[in-house]
Design a protein around this motif. Structure first.
Motif, short mmCIF file in Angstrom:
data_model
loop_
_atom_site.label_atom_id
_atom_site.label_comp_id
_atom_site.label_asym_id
_atom_site.label_seq_id
_atom_site.Cartn_x
_atom_site.Cartn_y
_atom_site.Cartn_z
N LYS A 89 16.07 -17.35 -82.84
CA LYS A 89 15.30 -16.72 -82.45
C LYS A 89 13.73 -16.95 -81.98
O LYS A 89 13.28 -16.25 -82.03
CB LYS A 89 14.46 -17.00 -84.03
CG LYS A 89 14.13 -18.56 -84.32
CD LYS A 89 13.49 -18.74 -85.93
CE LYS A 89 12.67 -19.55 -86.00
NZ LYS A 89 11.89 -19.45 -85.13
N ASP A 90 13.96 -18.17 -80.76
CA ASP A 90 13.22 -18.44 -80.32
C ASP A 90 13.20 -17.59 -78.69
O ASP A 90 12.58 -17.71 -77.62
CB ASP A 90 13.27 -19.35 -79.40
CG ASP A 90 13.20 -20.72 -81.27
OD1 ASP A 90 11.67 -20.21 -81.56
OD2 ASP A 90 13.02 -21.87 -80.74
N ILE B 137 14.83 -11.51 -80.78
CA ILE B 137 15.48 -11.57 -81.92
C ILE B 137 14.90 -12.54 -82.98
O ILE B 137 13.99 -13.42 -83.08
CB ILE B 137 16.26 -13.05 -81.69
CG1 ILE B 137 17.37 -12.33 -80.11
CG2 ILE B 137 17.44 -13.86 -82.71
CD1 ILE B 137 18.25 -11.89 -80.24
N SER B 138 14.50 -11.77 -83.91
CA SER B 138 13.70 -12.46 -84.41
C SER B 138 14.93 -12.95 -86.16
O SER B 138 15.55 -13.47 -85.88
CB SER B 138 14.08 -10.40 -86.24
OG SER B 138 14.62 -10.13 -86.53
N LEU B 139 13.92 -13.54 -87.29
CA LEU B 139 15.09 -14.32 -88.21
C LEU B 139 16.34 -13.48 -88.52
O LEU B 139 16.82 -14.01 -88.96
CB LEU B 139 14.06 -14.90 -89.25
CG LEU B 139 14.85 -15.82 -90.30
CD1 LEU B 139 14.90 -17.21 -89.42
CD2 LEU B 139 13.31 -16.42 -90.79
N GLU C 222 18.65 -13.16 -86.07
CA GLU C 222 19.84 -14.50 -86.04
C GLU C 222 20.51 -14.38 -86.83
O GLU C 222 21.70 -15.15 -86.26
CB GLU C 222 18.61 -15.57 -85.48
CG GLU C 222 18.57 -16.81 -85.44
CD GLU C 222 18.10 -18.06 -86.02
OE1 GLU C 222 17.90 -19.11 -84.76
OE2 GLU C 222 17.44 -17.96 -86.42
#
Length: 170
Positions: free
Chosen positions: A83-84, A88-90, A93
């Motif tokens: 997610k970092d 890429i969102s949670l 992920e």
């Protein structure tokens, strides 16, 4: 990518070392609109003052290049949480975890197209934007800054694999 040109304006990439300096100099950040929502990118507009001071401009451009190279080295050496990564969102992920991808190295190894097909096997209606987001995450670009040729290649792949993509989703 340490700089980009948008609508005829040059923007330098911000990083941990120079971003604060860019703000203090009054450099405007590049605003990208996604579905009408403004998103501030880590790229800062080169204004007239810098164009009039080429030595300073070169110094800041080198700072942007050094920061970009350092970010690439850091990403390759250390495993960031998915997610970092850019784009890429949670929730994405978590989907990646479901298809067995839990590190940035695994995402790079699988590649965007293979990963996209795996995601389609567990979730319907995954669009082209997810494929582009995955490639941007792998390359370290926000999806808006993805090179045109890369975006075009992914679009062509998506079109040519649409039947396979549609049939692989449950």
């Amino acid at each position: 990518m340490f700089a980009l040109v948008s609508e005829g304006e040059l923007y330098l990439r911000g990083n941990a070392e120079n971003e604060k300096q860019f703000y203090l100099m009054g450099m405007e950040s590049l605003i990208y609109r996604k579905r009408g929502i403004p998103i501030s990118l880590r790229y800062f507009k080169v204004g007239k003052i810098l164009w009039d001071d080429p030595d300073r401009l070169l110094q800041l451009a080198k700072s942007s290049l050094d920061g970009m190279l350092n970010d690439i080295k850091t990403r390759k050496n250390g495993e960031m949480r998915l997610k970092d990564l850019p784009n890429i969102s949670l929730s994405l992920e978590r989907l990646l975890w479901q298809v067995g991808i839990s590190t940035s190295a695994e995402l790079r190894e699988q590649g965007s197209c293979s990963t996209y097909l795996k995601l389609c096997s567990i979730k319907q209606n995954m669009g082209l934007n997810v494929l582009i987001a995955l490639e941007g995450a792998i390359l370290g670009f926000h999806e808006a800054a993805l090179p045109h040729d890369t975006r075009h290649s992914l679009t062509q792949w998506f079109i040519s694999h649409q039947a396979l993509v549609c049939s692989s989703a449950h």
